[in-house]
Design a protein around this motif. Structure first.
Motif, short mmCIF file in Angstrom:
data_model
loop_
_atom_site.label_atom_id
_atom_site.label_comp_id
_atom_site.label_asym_id
_atom_site.label_seq_id
_atom_site.Cartn_x
_atom_site.Cartn_y
_atom_site.Cartn_z
N LYS A 14 1.43 -1.31 0.35
CA LYS A 14 -0.55 -0.24 -0.11
C LYS A 14 0.56 1.07 0.08
CE LYS A 14 -2.54 2.28 3.94
NZ LYS A 14 -2.85 1.57 5.01
N TRP A 15 0.20 2.10 -0.61
CA TRP A 15 1.24 3.33 -0.11
C TRP A 15 -0.25 5.01 -0.56
CZ3 TRP A 15 1.46 -0.41 -4.53
CH2 TRP A 15 3.07 -1.01 -4.34
N VAL A 16 0.50 5.56 0.26
CA VAL A 16 -0.23 7.24 0.46
C VAL A 16 0.54 8.06 -0.91
CG1 VAL A 16 -1.08 8.82 1.41
CG2 VAL A 16 -0.63 5.66 2.18
N ILE A 17 -0.14 8.60 -1.75
CA ILE A 17 0.02 9.68 -2.48
C ILE A 17 -0.57 10.66 -2.45
CG2 ILE A 17 1.00 9.90 -4.68
CD1 ILE A 17 0.07 7.50 -5.89
N GLU A 18 0.55 11.89 -2.16
CA GLU A 18 -0.18 13.07 -2.24
C GLU A 18 -0.06 13.79 -3.29
OE1 GLU A 18 2.25 15.77 0.51
OE2 GLU A 18 2.34 14.08 2.21
N VAL A 19 -1.56 14.58 -3.22
CA VAL A 19 -1.87 15.26 -4.19
C VAL A 19 -1.39 16.49 -4.08
CG1 VAL A 19 -4.17 16.42 -6.00
CG2 VAL A 19 -3.84 14.16 -5.03
N ASN A 20 -0.60 17.32 -4.22
CA ASN A 20 0.16 18.05 -4.10
C ASN A 20 -0.88 19.93 -4.86
OD1 ASN A 20 1.44 17.26 -1.84
ND2 ASN A 20 3.42 17.14 -3.23
N ASP A 21 -1.24 19.93 -5.40
CA ASP A 21 -1.73 21.15 -6.41
C ASP A 21 -2.95 20.87 -7.26
OD1 ASP A 21 -1.00 19.72 -9.22
OD2 ASP A 21 1.43 20.04 -8.10
N LYS A 22 -3.66 22.13 -7.42
CA LYS A 22 -4.71 21.91 -8.13
C LYS A 22 -4.97 21.72 -9.83
CE LYS A 22 -7.43 25.47 -5.05
NZ LYS A 22 -8.25 26.25 -5.70
N ALA A 23 -3.90 21.51 -10.33
CA ALA A 23 -3.52 20.91 -11.72
C ALA A 23 -3.47 19.11 -10.98
CB ALA A 23 -1.65 21.84 -12.20
N SER A 24 -2.69 18.49 -10.29
CA SER A 24 -2.69 16.90 -10.31
C SER A 24 -4.07 16.71 -10.72
CB SER A 24 -2.15 17.18 -8.81
OG SER A 24 -0.77 17.03 -9.27
N LEU A 25 -4.78 17.40 -10.38
CA LEU A 25 -6.62 16.90 -10.29
C LEU A 25 -7.32 16.72 -11.33
CD1 LEU A 25 -8.16 19.39 -7.43
CD2 LEU A 25 -7.08 16.65 -7.51
N ASP A 26 -6.60 17.28 -12.30
CA ASP A 26 -6.79 17.48 -13.87
C ASP A 26 -6.34 16.53 -14.96
OD1 ASP A 26 -9.31 19.32 -13.64
OD2 ASP A 26 -8.35 20.56 -13.39
N LEU A 27 -4.84 15.29 -13.93
CA LEU A 27 -4.87 14.57 -14.99
C LEU A 27 -5.49 13.32 -15.27
CD1 LEU A 27 -1.06 14.87 -13.08
CD2 LEU A 27 -1.79 15.42 -15.43
N THR A 28 -4.78 12.22 -15.98
CA THR A 28 -6.14 11.14 -15.28
C THR A 28 -4.33 10.19 -14.48
OG1 THR A 28 -4.62 9.93 -17.25
CG2 THR A 28 -6.28 11.13 -18.55
N ILE A 29 -5.19 9.62 -13.97
CA ILE A 29 -5.01 8.85 -13.00
C ILE A 29 -3.58 8.14 -13.71
CG2 ILE A 29 -4.82 6.19 -12.01
CD1 ILE A 29 -6.41 8.44 -10.51
N LEU A 30 -3.49 7.26 -15.14
CA LEU A 30 -2.40 7.04 -15.80
C LEU A 30 -1.07 8.20 -16.05
CD1 LEU A 30 -0.79 4.90 -17.75
CD2 LEU A 30 -2.56 6.11 -19.26
N GLU A 31 -0.88 8.96 -16.41
CA GLU A 31 -0.78 10.77 -15.86
C GLU A 31 -0.36 10.72 -14.32
OE1 GLU A 31 -2.30 13.47 -19.51
OE2 GLU A 31 -3.22 13.15 -17.80
N PHE A 32 -0.74 10.86 -13.57
CA PHE A 32 -0.82 10.85 -12.02
C PHE A 32 0.31 9.91 -11.79
CE2 PHE A 32 -1.63 10.15 -7.44
CZ PHE A 32 -1.34 11.82 -7.37
#
Length: 82
Positions: A14-32
């Motif tokens: 299990k990994w926990v990944i931070e979403v640090n910025d608003k731009a990341s919210l619009d990435l696909t999961i593949l890109e992220f």
């Protein structure tokens, strides 16, 4: 800041990944996931053709946005081969 939990069924990790910025919210999961150096399968590079990037039992990582995982899937991503 949001957190996404990534489960690898094959590795039982299990990994926990931070979403640090608003731009990341619009990435696909593949890109992220690729931007965080996770090995996610895709021979079509996100063109929604190969269907190798399956997550959460049937979703395509190239077709789901980070914000959708957070709001609709309780910030959880499961990958069978990882």
């Amino acid at each position: 800041m949001q957190l996404i939990t990534l489960y690898g069924q094959a590795s039982k990790k299990k990994w926990v990944i931070e979403v640090n910025d608003k731009a990341s919210l619009d990435l696909t999961i593949l890109e992220f996931l690729r931007s965080h150096n996770f090995p996610i399968a895709s021979s079509c590079d996100g063109e929604k053709v190969c269907q190798l990037c399956t997550i959460n039992e049937g979703l395509l990582a190239c077709n789901v946005l980070v914000k959708d995982i957070i709001t609709k899937y309780n910030s959880i991503i499961t990958i069978t081969y990882l």
